[in-house]
Design a protein around this motif. Structure first.
Motif, PDB file in Angstrom:
ATOM      1  N   ASP A  12      -6.556  -2.005   2.053  1.00 26.01           N
ATOM      2  CA  ASP A  12      -5.251  -1.662   2.642  1.00 26.01           C
ATOM      3  C   ASP A  12      -5.152  -0.160   2.884  1.00 26.01           C
ATOM      4  O   ASP A  12      -4.652   0.296   3.925  1.00 26.01           O
ATOM      5  CB  ASP A  12      -4.117  -2.119   1.713  1.00 26.01           C
ATOM      6  CG  ASP A  12      -3.688  -3.562   1.961  1.00 26.01           C
ATOM      7  OD1 ASP A  12      -4.071  -4.117   3.004  1.00 26.01           O
ATOM      8  OD2 ASP A  12      -2.986  -4.125   1.099  1.00 26.01           O
ATOM      9  N   LEU A  13      -5.622   0.627   1.926  1.00 25.80           N
ATOM     10  CA  LEU A  13      -5.551   2.083   2.044  1.00 25.80           C
ATOM     11  C   LEU A  13      -6.492   2.601   3.138  1.00 25.80           C
ATOM     12  O   LEU A  13      -6.145   3.541   3.865  1.00 25.80           O
ATOM     13  CB  LEU A  13      -5.894   2.728   0.705  1.00 25.80           C
ATOM     14  CG  LEU A  13      -4.812   2.597  -0.379  1.00 25.80           C
ATOM     15  CD1 LEU A  13      -5.369   2.942  -1.751  1.00 25.80           C
ATOM     16  CD2 LEU A  13      -3.610   3.485  -0.055  1.00 25.80           C
ATOM     17  N   LEU A  14      -7.655   1.986   3.276  1.00 26.93           N
ATOM     18  CA  LEU A  14      -8.567   2.396   4.344  1.00 26.93           C
ATOM     19  C   LEU A  14      -7.973   2.079   5.713  1.00 26.93           C
ATOM     20  O   LEU A  14      -8.142   2.850   6.672  1.00 26.93           O
ATOM     21  CB  LEU A  14      -9.920   1.691   4.176  1.00 26.93           C
ATOM     22  CG  LEU A  14     -10.781   2.179   3.011  1.00 26.93           C
ATOM     23  CD1 LEU A  14     -12.028   1.310   2.864  1.00 26.93           C
ATOM     24  CD2 LEU A  14     -11.181   3.643   3.199  1.00 26.93           C
ATOM     25  N   ALA A  15      -7.277   0.958   5.810  1.00 28.40           N
ATOM     26  CA  ALA A  15      -6.602   0.632   7.069  1.00 28.40           C
ATOM     27  C   ALA A  15      -5.505   1.648   7.363  1.00 28.40           C
ATOM     28  O   ALA A  15      -5.297   2.050   8.515  1.00 28.40           O
ATOM     29  CB  ALA A  15      -6.011  -0.781   6.982  1.00 28.40           C
ATOM     30  N   ALA A  72      -0.386   1.019   9.958  1.00 21.52           N
ATOM     31  CA  ALA A  72      -0.963  -0.219   9.429  1.00 21.52           C
ATOM     32  C   ALA A  72      -0.104  -0.781   8.301  1.00 21.52           C
ATOM     33  O   ALA A  72       0.414  -0.043   7.463  1.00 21.52           O
ATOM     34  CB  ALA A  72      -2.375   0.039   8.932  1.00 21.52           C
ATOM     35  N   ARG A  73       0.005  -2.091   8.308  1.00 24.10           N
ATOM     36  CA  ARG A  73       0.768  -2.774   7.259  1.00 24.10           C
ATOM     37  C   ARG A  73      -0.194  -3.472   6.294  1.00 24.10           C
ATOM     38  O   ARG A  73      -1.298  -3.853   6.689  1.00 24.10           O
ATOM     39  CB  ARG A  73       1.713  -3.798   7.888  1.00 24.10           C
ATOM     40  CG  ARG A  73       2.796  -3.178   8.752  1.00 24.10           C
ATOM     41  CD  ARG A  73       3.837  -4.205   9.146  1.00 24.10           C
ATOM     42  NE  ARG A  73       3.289  -5.240  10.007  1.00 24.10           N
ATOM     43  CZ  ARG A  73       3.941  -6.362  10.331  1.00 24.10           C
ATOM     44  NH1 ARG A  73       5.146  -6.577   9.835  1.00 24.10           N
ATOM     45  NH2 ARG A  73       3.400  -7.243  11.134  1.00 24.10           N
ATOM     46  N   PRO A  74       0.199  -3.641   5.038  1.00 24.63           N
ATOM     47  CA  PRO A  74      -0.672  -4.322   4.080  1.00 24.63           C
ATOM     48  C   PRO A  74      -1.022  -5.731   4.552  1.00 24.63           C
ATOM     49  O   PRO A  74      -0.215  -6.403   5.205  1.00 24.63           O
ATOM     50  CB  PRO A  74       0.165  -4.360   2.800  1.00 24.63           C
ATOM     51  CG  PRO A  74       1.124  -3.228   2.944  1.00 24.63           C
ATOM     52  CD  PRO A  74       1.439  -3.155   4.407  1.00 24.63           C
ATOM     53  N   GLN A 125      -2.598  -7.526   9.458  1.00 21.62           N
ATOM     54  CA  GLN A 125      -1.502  -7.668  10.411  1.00 21.62           C
ATOM     55  C   GLN A 125      -1.560  -6.537  11.441  1.00 21.62           C
ATOM     56  O   GLN A 125      -2.049  -5.448  11.167  1.00 21.62           O
ATOM     57  CB  GLN A 125      -0.153  -7.615   9.670  1.00 21.62           C
ATOM     58  CG  GLN A 125      -0.049  -8.643   8.560  1.00 21.62           C
ATOM     59  CD  GLN A 125       1.299  -8.595   7.862  1.00 21.62           C
ATOM     60  OE1 GLN A 125       2.308  -8.952   8.446  1.00 21.62           O
ATOM     61  NE2 GLN A 125       1.299  -8.127   6.631  1.00 21.62           N
ATOM     62  N   LYS A 126      -1.049  -6.861  12.600  1.00 18.31           N
ATOM     63  CA  LYS A 126      -1.013  -5.829  13.636  1.00 18.31           C
ATOM     64  C   LYS A 126      -0.056  -4.736  13.240  1.00 18.31           C
ATOM     65  O   LYS A 126       0.989  -4.966  12.649  1.00 18.31           O
ATOM     66  CB  LYS A 126      -0.568  -6.462  14.966  1.00 18.31           C
ATOM     67  CG  LYS A 126      -1.583  -7.428  15.559  1.00 18.31           C
ATOM     68  CD  LYS A 126      -1.105  -7.942  16.895  1.00 18.31           C
ATOM     69  CE  LYS A 126      -2.158  -8.882  17.501  1.00 18.31           C
ATOM     70  NZ  LYS A 126      -1.699  -9.407  18.826  1.00 18.31           N
TER      71      LYS A 126
END
Length: 355
Positions: free
Chosen positions: A195-198, A205-207, A353-354
């Motif tokens: 999640d953090l890399l996204a 970016a959402r989790p 998620q988008k």
């Protein structure tokens, strides 16, 4: 044009300068690697029957092993009071040198637990003070820290379950709770890091969320891991050294005299049978998950799932055929942890998620 200038041009506020999602992600993955090592050492501890060698829980002072002959003798005398020594190792003539060997593995296992706790808590405090934790992640990181603390508590309850004069081993129920908590924590570390890399790549970016396919696969894998923990706790891996047959047949004889619930939770032959064949149901679910991940365009995650469950199956069969050779059994447990990490990666891909 810089990334910050591009964000301003799009009308979106830049990420605070102190936000460090990538740094946090690498830290969490490092802790995850330590957890995998911890699982491997835990397997050695179990297979060498070392888990009951330290009869007290001293979270701070216990980090220092005995240093003098008197201290070693005192530890050995404490161990001599429990059932494992009186019924198994005592009659076998265990020496102080042999006791030191099993003491080492349990001490190392507990030391790694302390190292993991510090490796998580100290950087967490640093990032917190520096305000480097992105919004919405503090509670998740605190939850992971709490899971690590619970892991230590569950470990002690597991050890305590085998310290009476009547017991010669720990409860396989507490062993499964101890192991599965570690694996759940590992999955949480991997998921949060992803999640953090996204977030590093895209501040909008959402989790990721848990999809139906990911949840179904996780439940099937959880059952397999639970069965594996019970097999380990009951030494049920020794119930058969042949594959695919057990006792010359596909379905072995089981003890049903104490009821179905007892048989499904205690009978070593039945649990060994369930563990070796439920594995193929888990493989089927993992293949479906990996194919869905590949369709999302993340081939490395799909490959990781295929490779880990393939190696895991081969190691499981080899462990049986060798009568539970120690290093094969340890590798079986180690790759099991890597399979959990790979599955978490695949599940995360499906749940992205988008922005």
């Amino acid at each position: 044009m810089t990334a910050q200038a591009e964000m301003l041009a799009e009308g979106a506020p830049p990420r605070p300068a102190k936000d460090r999602p990538r740094s946090l992600a690498l830290w969490l993955l490092t802790v995850g690697a330590l957890v995998v090592l911890m699982v491997a050492v835990g397997g050695i501890t179990r297979l060498t029957e070392s888990g009951l060698s330290i009869t007290e829980w001293k979270p701070v002072t216990g980090a220092i092993p005995p240093l003098t002959d008197d201290q070693w003798q005192a530890e050995f005398e404490s161990y001599q009071q429990i059932g494992e020594y009186r019924r198994i190792n005592g009659p076998a003539g265990m020496t102080l040198a042999e006791y030191k060997f099993i003491y080492f593995w349990e001490w190392l296992h507990r030391l790694l637990g302390r190292v993991i706790g510090l490796a998580f808590a100290l950087p967490l405090a640093f990032y917190w003070v520096r305000r480097s934790i992105p919004r919405g992640y503090k509670s998740r990181l605190v939850a992971l820290l709490a899971l690590g603390g619970l892991q230590g508590v569950f470990g002690w309850y597991m050890v305590r379950s085998g310290l009476s004069e009547e017991m010669t081993d720990v409860s396989h129920f507490w062993l499964s709770i101890h192991l599965l908590t570690a694996l759940f924590t590992l999955a949480g570390l991997v998921w949060t890091a992803l999640d953090l890399l996204a977030l590093e790549r895209n501040r909008r970016a959402r989790p990721a969320r848990v999809t139906g396919l990911a949840l179904t696969t996780t439940i099937i894998l959880f059952i397999q891991l639970l069965l594996g923990a019970w097999v380990a706790g009951l030494n049920a891996g020794l119930a058969s050294d042949t594959w695919p047959l057990m006792q010359g047949r596909i379905i072995p004889e089981a003890n049903w005299n104490q009821g179905a619930i007892w048989a499904f939770t205690h009978d070593p032959f039945l649990l060994h049978f369930l563990h070796r064949w439920w594995a193929w149901i888990a493989v089927g679910a993992l293949i479906i998950l990996a194919r869905a991940v590949k369709k999302r365009g993340v081939r490395p995650a799909s490959i990781a799932i295929h490779v880990t469950f393939g190696i895991q199956i081969l190691l499981g069969i080899a462990t049986v055929l060798t009568g539970v050779a120690l290093w094969l059994a340890v590798l079986h447990q180690l790759v099991g942890a890597l399979l959990v990490a790979a599955t978490a990666w695949g599940a995360h891909v499906l749940g992205r998620q988008k922005a």
